[in-house]
Design an enzyme around this catalytic site. Sequence first.
Site, PDB file in Angstrom:
ATOM      1  N   TYR A  53       0.816  -1.212   0.000  1.00  0.00           N
ATOM      2  CA  TYR A  53       0.000   0.000   0.000  1.00  0.00           C
ATOM      3  C   TYR A  53       0.854   1.267   0.000  1.00  0.00           C
ATOM      4  O   TYR A  53       1.774   1.423   0.808  1.00  0.00           O
ATOM      5  CB  TYR A  53      -0.921   0.027   1.217  1.00  0.00           C
ATOM      6  CG  TYR A  53      -1.668   1.335   1.355  1.00  0.00           C
ATOM      7  CD1 TYR A  53      -2.689   1.659   0.468  1.00  0.00           C
ATOM      8  CD2 TYR A  53      -1.317   2.262   2.338  1.00  0.00           C
ATOM      9  CE1 TYR A  53      -3.362   2.867   0.570  1.00  0.00           C
ATOM     10  CE2 TYR A  53      -1.984   3.472   2.447  1.00  0.00           C
ATOM     11  CZ  TYR A  53      -3.005   3.776   1.557  1.00  0.00           C
ATOM     12  OH  TYR A  53      -3.651   4.979   1.659  1.00  0.00           O
ATOM     13  N   HIS A  83      -3.532  16.734  -2.417  1.00  0.00           N
ATOM     14  CA  HIS A  83      -3.946  16.873  -1.028  1.00  0.00           C
ATOM     15  C   HIS A  83      -3.777  18.296  -0.501  1.00  0.00           C
ATOM     16  O   HIS A  83      -4.101  18.568   0.665  1.00  0.00           O
ATOM     17  CB  HIS A  83      -3.171  15.888  -0.142  1.00  0.00           C
ATOM     18  CG  HIS A  83      -3.690  14.479  -0.234  1.00  0.00           C
ATOM     19  ND1 HIS A  83      -3.791  13.796  -1.422  1.00  0.00           N
ATOM     20  CD2 HIS A  83      -4.157  13.628   0.723  1.00  0.00           C
ATOM     21  CE1 HIS A  83      -4.273  12.582  -1.201  1.00  0.00           C
ATOM     22  NE2 HIS A  83      -4.515  12.463   0.096  1.00  0.00           N
ATOM     23  N   ASN A 195       0.951  11.509   5.954  1.00  0.00           N
ATOM     24  CA  ASN A 195       0.343  10.700   7.007  1.00  0.00           C
ATOM     25  C   ASN A 195       0.999  11.093   8.320  1.00  0.00           C
ATOM     26  O   ASN A 195       2.219  11.159   8.410  1.00  0.00           O
ATOM     27  CB  ASN A 195       0.585   9.220   6.753  1.00  0.00           C
ATOM     28  CG  ASN A 195      -0.605   8.521   6.121  1.00  0.00           C
ATOM     29  OD1 ASN A 195      -0.653   7.312   6.077  1.00  0.00           O
ATOM     30  ND2 ASN A 195      -1.576   9.269   5.632  1.00  0.00           N
ATOM     31  N   TYR A 280     -17.300  29.927  47.239  1.00  0.00           N
ATOM     32  CA  TYR A 280     -16.511  28.840  46.673  1.00  0.00           C
ATOM     33  C   TYR A 280     -15.379  29.340  45.776  1.00  0.00           C
ATOM     34  O   TYR A 280     -14.326  28.708  45.684  1.00  0.00           O
ATOM     35  CB  TYR A 280     -17.407  27.909  45.852  1.00  0.00           C
ATOM     36  CG  TYR A 280     -18.288  26.981  46.655  1.00  0.00           C
ATOM     37  CD1 TYR A 280     -18.375  27.079  48.042  1.00  0.00           C
ATOM     38  CD2 TYR A 280     -19.037  26.005  46.023  1.00  0.00           C
ATOM     39  CE1 TYR A 280     -19.183  26.240  48.767  1.00  0.00           C
ATOM     40  CE2 TYR A 280     -19.859  25.146  46.745  1.00  0.00           C
ATOM     41  CZ  TYR A 280     -19.928  25.261  48.118  1.00  0.00           C
ATOM     42  OH  TYR A 280     -20.735  24.415  48.831  1.00  0.00           O
ATOM     43  N   ARG A 283     -12.759  29.925  48.363  1.00  0.00           N
ATOM     44  CA  ARG A 283     -12.463  28.783  49.226  1.00  0.00           C
ATOM     45  C   ARG A 283     -12.042  27.546  48.442  1.00  0.00           C
ATOM     46  O   ARG A 283     -11.233  26.732  48.915  1.00  0.00           O
ATOM     47  CB  ARG A 283     -13.712  28.476  50.068  1.00  0.00           C
ATOM     48  CG  ARG A 283     -13.473  27.471  51.155  1.00  0.00           C
ATOM     49  CD  ARG A 283     -14.577  27.372  52.182  1.00  0.00           C
ATOM     50  NE  ARG A 283     -15.853  27.904  51.813  1.00  0.00           N
ATOM     51  CZ  ARG A 283     -17.007  27.224  51.895  1.00  0.00           C
ATOM     52  NH1 ARG A 283     -17.006  25.958  52.277  1.00  0.00           N
ATOM     53  NH2 ARG A 283     -18.154  27.792  51.580  1.00  0.00           N
ATOM     54  N   PHE A 329      -1.883   6.809  12.319  1.00  0.00           N
ATOM     55  CA  PHE A 329      -2.221   8.169  11.910  1.00  0.00           C
ATOM     56  C   PHE A 329      -3.504   8.671  12.563  1.00  0.00           C
ATOM     57  O   PHE A 329      -3.833   9.848  12.482  1.00  0.00           O
ATOM     58  CB  PHE A 329      -2.385   8.240  10.390  1.00  0.00           C
ATOM     59  CG  PHE A 329      -3.243   7.132   9.834  1.00  0.00           C
ATOM     60  CD1 PHE A 329      -4.600   7.071  10.110  1.00  0.00           C
ATOM     61  CD2 PHE A 329      -2.682   6.130   9.059  1.00  0.00           C
ATOM     62  CE1 PHE A 329      -5.393   6.044   9.619  1.00  0.00           C
ATOM     63  CE2 PHE A 329      -3.477   5.100   8.550  1.00  0.00           C
ATOM     64  CZ  PHE A 329      -4.837   5.057   8.838  1.00  0.00           C
ATOM     65  N   GLU A 415     -12.338   5.915   5.423  1.00  0.00           N
ATOM     66  CA  GLU A 415     -11.968   6.521   6.702  1.00  0.00           C
ATOM     67  C   GLU A 415     -13.277   6.817   7.435  1.00  0.00           C
ATOM     68  O   GLU A 415     -13.768   7.953   7.447  1.00  0.00           O
ATOM     69  CB  GLU A 415     -11.139   7.784   6.449  1.00  0.00           C
ATOM     70  CG  GLU A 415      -9.840   7.459   5.709  1.00  0.00           C
ATOM     71  CD  GLU A 415      -9.227   8.643   4.984  1.00  0.00           C
ATOM     72  OE1 GLU A 415      -9.686   9.777   5.187  1.00  0.00           O
ATOM     73  OE2 GLU A 415      -8.290   8.421   4.205  1.00  0.00           O
TER      74      GLU A 415
END
Length: 513
Positions: A53, A83, A195, A280, A283, A329, A415
């Site tokens: 791959y 990309h 990646n 609070y 405190r 990834f 994905e």
Amino acid sequence: MKMSLIPGEVSLAQFEGIWRGNDQIELHANVRSAIDTAASLVHDAANGDVAVYGVNTGFGKLANVAIDPEKMTKLQRNLILSHCCGVGEALDTQTTRLMMVLKLLSLGRGASGVVWETVDLIVGMVNKGVMPVIPVQGSVGASGDLAPLAHMAAVMIGEGEACYKGTVMQGGEALAKAGLVPVILAPKEGLALINGTQFSTACALAALFNAWRNASASVVTAALTTDAIMGSTAPLVDEIHTLRGHPGQIAVARGQRAIMQGSEIRESHRDDDTRVQDPYCIRCQPQVTGAAMDLLHYAGRTLTIEANAVTDNPLVLVNEGRIVSGGNFHAEPVAFAADQIALALAEIGAIAQRRVALMVDPSLSFDLPPFLTADPGLNSGFMIAEVTTAALMSENKHLANPCSTDSTPTSANQEDHVSMAAHAARRLMRMNSNLNVILGIELVCAVQGVEFREPLKTSLPLQKVITTMRETVAPLAEDRYMANDLEVAASMIADGELLTGFDLPEYILGQTK
């Protein structure tokens, strides 16, 4: 002197130094052997008959498409260019630099299969200041931060845009001006570059470093507020917190108690004080801010591991002599860490905002004038400054909603579960900025409140804080344009100036071993 980095062993303090500074860096000499061996295994796989791959196949849903050997270089180049789909504003230079170093460390582990020249180019770009322009939107934190890292890789092949010596220019031009040469990507190299979780992790680390400054500063502002409203230090007694055992709570109580040691204001109301307990927000400051600090420590441990990790795919297992697909990834650890940082920032701001509200309310502030102005009615004092803190606190509450649970399928359902780590990390910058302002407003209000207690004085360390702030922000004698004052106070928080001279426990400052 160059900072020599050993992949897998870089500390959180070193990462902060890389982010805040501009030191030259280098990979430790011992890493080259593993890098070369992994590259050789990829070369053999690219010329073999077995489908591997991303080496001799397409990507994602196209993994079943075989690629001819003579087209493998074009395959990697096409991967990078296709990309580069990021949008939005550019990532800041320092975080871009950190992102590149994280990618360098991942490749330097010798499990990615890139050639040495590719690694060396990243070192050269970092040291010579060639910073790729990285659009911040486009990653879902799943198959790595694909779009942001593609914009980085584009510059490495002479494409895209980069900032060099303050000027944005074409990537190849920036490399040439810096005396660097683009690489021709070998098999798998494009995939190895894009990646990975380095964008999300760098953004989360940068946010963590700023979060620590905010968290530490809140210990100081809370101490000032406690004196301003003549609050009790009894809730800071060490045994209360050791009986519970949480390290953040113990550290915050000890730090605040030390900061307030010697305060004349505190000593003046130890006896005959009609109040039994403070609200609070006074405190329970150690319990709330301490718990937030525990979350920051958790996030720091997670992000340190991730920043040293190999997170591309497939991985070259040198010891076994094979290349295996996996899912490192997927940025779920980063998303979880960023969500935890968001919760910490929101809660530090929430309790600080209530302290501001306490100081401006005459029914709760123990005889301070309404809205901390000597002539209320004619003057509004800090009335709307408190409203600003409420607005920013509310905004941070909205932003603190978890991103890690917001998965959406992408890439033709290949994905089908994503982390949203990039979203989780990026929103932290805005949250930190909001908290800078909340704490800055608490600072100016608390200083004004303490000054109303004169001739009584606060502790020496806190008196120094007042002196420092009064060099740039005058007392609010009557109403005036306040935006600039608030900006200055917020900068004191963001820049770490408020912490100068304080000997706070290391746990509060985030410096655990």
